[in-house]
Scaffold this motif. Structure first.
Motif, PDB file in Angstrom:
ATOM      1  N   ARG A  25      43.559  43.423  55.543  1.00 55.13           N
ATOM      2  CA  ARG A  25      43.433  42.183  54.776  1.00 55.13           C
ATOM      3  C   ARG A  25      41.970  41.800  54.588  1.00 55.13           C
ATOM      4  O   ARG A  25      41.198  41.760  55.550  1.00 55.13           O
ATOM      5  CB  ARG A  25      44.176  41.049  55.484  1.00 55.13           C
ATOM      6  CG  ARG A  25      45.676  41.262  55.552  1.00 55.13           C
ATOM      7  CD  ARG A  25      46.368  40.096  56.240  1.00 55.13           C
ATOM      8  NE  ARG A  25      47.806  40.277  56.292  1.00 55.13           N
ATOM      9  CZ  ARG A  25      48.642  39.917  55.329  1.00 55.13           C
ATOM     10  NH1 ARG A  25      48.165  39.327  54.236  1.00 55.13           N
ATOM     11  NH2 ARG A  25      49.941  40.117  55.431  1.00 55.13           N
ATOM     12  N   PHE A  26      41.633  41.484  53.330  1.00 56.75           N
ATOM     13  CA  PHE A  26      40.261  41.111  52.996  1.00 56.75           C
ATOM     14  C   PHE A  26      40.288  39.931  52.024  1.00 56.75           C
ATOM     15  O   PHE A  26      41.222  39.789  51.226  1.00 56.75           O
ATOM     16  CB  PHE A  26      39.524  42.289  52.356  1.00 56.75           C
ATOM     17  CG  PHE A  26      39.348  43.457  53.279  1.00 56.75           C
ATOM     18  CD1 PHE A  26      38.191  43.596  54.024  1.00 56.75           C
ATOM     19  CD2 PHE A  26      40.349  44.416  53.414  1.00 56.75           C
ATOM     20  CE1 PHE A  26      38.027  44.669  54.890  1.00 56.75           C
ATOM     21  CE2 PHE A  26      40.193  45.498  54.267  1.00 56.75           C
ATOM     22  CZ  PHE A  26      39.028  45.622  55.011  1.00 56.75           C
ATOM     23  N   ARG A  27      39.225  39.111  52.087  1.00 58.40           N
ATOM     24  CA  ARG A  27      39.143  37.926  51.231  1.00 58.40           C
ATOM     25  C   ARG A  27      37.728  37.760  50.672  1.00 58.40           C
ATOM     26  O   ARG A  27      36.770  38.334  51.189  1.00 58.40           O
ATOM     27  CB  ARG A  27      39.522  36.660  52.008  1.00 58.40           C
ATOM     28  CG  ARG A  27      40.989  36.552  52.336  1.00 58.40           C
ATOM     29  CD  ARG A  27      41.282  35.309  53.130  1.00 58.40           C
ATOM     30  NE  ARG A  27      42.695  35.234  53.479  1.00 58.40           N
ATOM     31  CZ  ARG A  27      43.193  34.444  54.426  1.00 58.40           C
ATOM     32  NH1 ARG A  27      42.393  33.657  55.113  1.00 58.40           N
ATOM     33  NH2 ARG A  27      44.489  34.440  54.683  1.00 58.40           N
ATOM     34  N   MET A  28      37.648  36.931  49.636  1.00 61.84           N
ATOM     35  CA  MET A  28      36.364  36.600  49.041  1.00 61.84           C
ATOM     36  C   MET A  28      36.480  35.247  48.352  1.00 61.84           C
ATOM     37  O   MET A  28      37.514  34.940  47.743  1.00 61.84           O
ATOM     38  CB  MET A  28      35.942  37.668  48.025  1.00 61.84           C
ATOM     39  CG  MET A  28      34.689  37.345  47.226  1.00 61.84           C
ATOM     40  SD  MET A  28      33.198  37.279  48.240  1.00 61.84           S
ATOM     41  CE  MET A  28      32.928  39.033  48.519  1.00 61.84           C
ATOM     42  N   GLU A  29      35.450  34.422  48.442  1.00 61.14           N
ATOM     43  CA  GLU A  29      35.421  33.148  47.744  1.00 61.14           C
ATOM     44  C   GLU A  29      34.030  32.919  47.190  1.00 61.14           C
ATOM     45  O   GLU A  29      33.034  33.145  47.881  1.00 61.14           O
ATOM     46  CB  GLU A  29      35.815  31.990  48.663  1.00 61.14           C
ATOM     47  CG  GLU A  29      35.859  30.649  47.939  1.00 61.14           C
ATOM     48  CD  GLU A  29      36.444  29.545  48.796  1.00 61.14           C
ATOM     49  OE1 GLU A  29      36.291  28.364  48.419  1.00 61.14           O
ATOM     50  OE2 GLU A  29      37.048  29.861  49.836  1.00 61.14           O
ATOM     51  N   ARG A  30      33.970  32.485  45.929  1.00 63.73           N
ATOM     52  CA  ARG A  30      32.690  32.255  45.267  1.00 63.73           C
ATOM     53  C   ARG A  30      32.722  30.943  44.492  1.00 63.73           C
ATOM     54  O   ARG A  30      33.784  30.514  44.045  1.00 63.73           O
ATOM     55  CB  ARG A  30      32.373  33.380  44.283  1.00 63.73           C
ATOM     56  CG  ARG A  30      31.973  34.706  44.907  1.00 63.73           C
ATOM     57  CD  ARG A  30      31.632  35.694  43.825  1.00 63.73           C
ATOM     58  NE  ARG A  30      31.025  36.892  44.350  1.00 63.73           N
ATOM     59  CZ  ARG A  30      30.485  37.834  43.588  1.00 63.73           C
ATOM     60  NH1 ARG A  30      30.494  37.701  42.272  1.00 63.73           N
ATOM     61  NH2 ARG A  30      29.942  38.906  44.122  1.00 63.73           N
ATOM     62  N   LEU A  31      31.539  30.374  44.321  1.00 62.39           N
ATOM     63  CA  LEU A  31      31.365  29.204  43.468  1.00 62.39           C
ATOM     64  C   LEU A  31      30.656  29.677  42.208  1.00 62.39           C
ATOM     65  O   LEU A  31      29.461  30.000  42.245  1.00 62.39           O
ATOM     66  CB  LEU A  31      30.543  28.142  44.200  1.00 62.39           C
ATOM     67  CG  LEU A  31      30.356  26.810  43.465  1.00 62.39           C
ATOM     68  CD1 LEU A  31      31.693  26.087  43.305  1.00 62.39           C
ATOM     69  CD2 LEU A  31      29.362  25.938  44.205  1.00 62.39           C
ATOM     70  N   GLN A  32      31.394  29.771  41.093  1.00 61.36           N
ATOM     71  CA  GLN A  32      30.817  30.313  39.869  1.00 61.36           C
ATOM     72  C   GLN A  32      31.764  30.077  38.693  1.00 61.36           C
ATOM     73  O   GLN A  32      32.899  29.632  38.866  1.00 61.36           O
ATOM     74  CB  GLN A  32      30.590  31.827  40.013  1.00 61.36           C
ATOM     75  CG  GLN A  32      31.881  32.627  40.155  1.00 61.36           C
ATOM     76  CD  GLN A  32      31.667  34.116  40.024  1.00 61.36           C
ATOM     77  OE1 GLN A  32      31.329  34.767  41.002  1.00 61.36           O
ATOM     78  NE2 GLN A  32      31.840  34.639  38.822  1.00 61.36           N
ATOM     79  N   GLU A  91      36.794  22.817  40.343  1.00 56.39           N
ATOM     80  CA  GLU A  91      35.914  23.096  41.481  1.00 56.39           C
ATOM     81  C   GLU A  91      34.982  24.280  41.226  1.00 56.39           C
ATOM     82  O   GLU A  91      34.094  24.547  42.024  1.00 56.39           O
ATOM     83  CB  GLU A  91      36.744  23.391  42.740  1.00 56.39           C
ATOM     84  CG  GLU A  91      37.538  22.209  43.256  1.00 56.39           C
ATOM     85  CD  GLU A  91      38.869  22.055  42.539  1.00 56.39           C
ATOM     86  OE1 GLU A  91      39.152  22.873  41.646  1.00 56.39           O
ATOM     87  OE2 GLU A  91      39.615  21.109  42.867  1.00 56.39           O
ATOM     88  N   ARG A  92      35.240  25.038  40.160  1.00 57.92           N
ATOM     89  CA  ARG A  92      34.495  26.259  39.836  1.00 57.92           C
ATOM     90  C   ARG A  92      34.565  27.260  40.988  1.00 57.92           C
ATOM     91  O   ARG A  92      33.600  27.958  41.309  1.00 57.92           O
ATOM     92  CB  ARG A  92      33.022  25.952  39.513  1.00 57.92           C
ATOM     93  CG  ARG A  92      32.807  25.158  38.244  1.00 57.92           C
ATOM     94  CD  ARG A  92      31.345  24.896  37.961  1.00 57.92           C
ATOM     95  NE  ARG A  92      30.589  26.119  37.824  1.00 57.92           N
ATOM     96  CZ  ARG A  92      29.658  26.541  38.668  1.00 57.92           C
ATOM     97  NH1 ARG A  92      29.390  25.830  39.769  1.00 57.92           N
ATOM     98  NH2 ARG A  92      28.992  27.661  38.456  1.00 57.92           N
ATOM     99  N   THR A 134      43.571  24.785  35.301  1.00 55.61           N
ATOM    100  CA  THR A 134      42.728  23.913  34.485  1.00 55.61           C
ATOM    101  C   THR A 134      42.397  22.645  35.274  1.00 55.61           C
ATOM    102  O   THR A 134      42.972  22.381  36.336  1.00 55.61           O
ATOM    103  CB  THR A 134      43.433  23.516  33.180  1.00 55.61           C
ATOM    104  OG1 THR A 134      44.534  22.635  33.484  1.00 55.61           O
ATOM    105  CG2 THR A 134      43.933  24.731  32.422  1.00 55.61           C
ATOM    106  N   ARG A 135      41.510  21.854  34.725  1.00 58.03           N
ATOM    107  CA  ARG A 135      41.292  20.524  35.286  1.00 58.03           C
ATOM    108  C   ARG A 135      42.497  19.652  34.940  1.00 58.03           C
ATOM    109  O   ARG A 135      43.318  20.037  34.093  1.00 58.03           O
ATOM    110  CB  ARG A 135      40.013  19.902  34.733  1.00 58.03           C
ATOM    111  CG  ARG A 135      40.020  19.680  33.243  1.00 58.03           C
ATOM    112  CD  ARG A 135      38.668  19.160  32.744  1.00 58.03           C
ATOM    113  NE  ARG A 135      38.690  18.934  31.302  1.00 58.03           N
ATOM    114  CZ  ARG A 135      39.095  17.842  30.720  1.00 58.03           C
ATOM    115  NH1 ARG A 135      39.566  16.833  31.459  1.00 58.03           N
ATOM    116  NH2 ARG A 135      39.084  17.699  29.404  1.00 58.03           N
TER     117      ARG A 135
END
Length: 212
Positions: free
Chosen positions: A73-80, A39-40, A204-205
Motif C-alpha cells: 500500500r502506497f499513498r500520495m497527497e499534493r496541493l496543486q 482545497e486544490r 467541484t466546489r
C-alpha cells in the motif's frame, strides 16, 4: 521390413508434443484518485499485487508507503491544480510499467440558483459527454443538516449538458441546499501480465441552491 522399425520409432519420438510454455501469472494493481477543487488537493493511493521495496511513482515522485517496507500500500497527497495527465509508474518483475490518463473535469458555475420541483431543468457541466466508464453525482446537502440527497447520472451521454426531469427533482424536498458535483471515472490498462485499475473522483466546489 524389420530393419525399418527402429528408425520409425525414433521419428515418432522426435515428433512428440513440445514442452508447455509457462504462462505468466496475471497480477493486478488497483487504486483511487481524488481531486478537490475547493482545497486544490490531489490524493492518490495504490494497492499492489505483491509487497515490494520499490515504491511506485506518482507524477514522477515516489509514493509514501503506508507501512514499513516491503508493503503493498502506497499513498500520495499534493496541493496543486489538476494536471493535464495523471502519470504513475509501477515496477513489476524488474520492469517499469508506465501508465497515464486524463481526468475529465466538470464545472458547477452554470447550476441555477433555484430548481423547481414542477419543472425540468437543463444546465451545462462539461465540454464533452461522458463515456461508459464515467458517471456524475449531484449531491444536495440540506441547510438543516438532515439526510443529504443525490442524483446519479451514468454514461454514456452525448453532451456535457445535464437534463433533470421532473421525476428527479421532485424527489428532493423544498428548501435550501449546498450542492456540489462528483465526477467519477474508471481507468483500466495493462502492461504485459500487470493489470491496473484506477477509480478517479473529481469534486467541484459547492454552491448554494434553493429547491421550490
Amino acid at each position: 521390413m524389420r530393419y525399418l522399425i527402429l528408425p520409425i520409432v525414433l521419428f515418432l519420438a522426435s515428433c512428440g508434443s513440445p514442452e508447455p510454455t509457462p504462462v505468466a501469472e496475471v497480477k493486478t494493481a488497483s487504486g483511487h484518485l481524488r481531486y478537490q477543487v475547493e482545497e486544490r488537493t490531489l490524493q492518490a493511493d495504490l494497492l499492489l499485487a505483491d509487497s515490494t521495496q520499490r515504491a511506485p511513482t506518482f507524477m514522477g515522485t515516489p509514493m509514501r508507503p503506508v507501512r514499513e517496507l516491503p508493503t503493498r500500500r502506497f499513498r500520495m497527497e499534493r496541493l496543486q491544480e489538476l494536471p493535464p495527465r495523471i502519470r504513475f509508474s509501477i515496477t513489476a518483475d524488474d520492469e517499469v510499467a508506465n501508465f497515464s490518463y486524463v481526468v475529465h473535469p466538470v464545472f458547477i458555475d452554470s447550476l441555477p440558483d433555484t430548481l423547481r420541483r414542477s419543472e425540468a431543468s437543463n444546465f451545462p457541466v462539461a465540454d464533452r459527454g461522458m463515456e461508459e466508464t464515467e458517471s456524475l453525482v449531484l449531491f444536495f446537502e440540506p441547510a438543516d443538516r438532515s439526510t443529504p440527497k443525490r442524483i446519479l447520472i451514468t454514461g454514456p451521454t452525448q453532451s456535457g449538458t445535464v437534463s433533470l426531469p421532473v421525476s428527479a427533482i421532485d424527489d428532493i424536498p423544498a428548501g435550501t441546499y449546498s450542492v456540489y458535483f462528483v465526477k467519477q471515472q474508471l481507468y483500466k490498462d495493462r502492461f504485459k501480465n500487470l493489470r491496473v485499475s484506477i477509480q478517479s473522483e473529481y469534486f467541484t466546489r459547492s454552491r448554494p441552491l434553493t429547491v421550490e
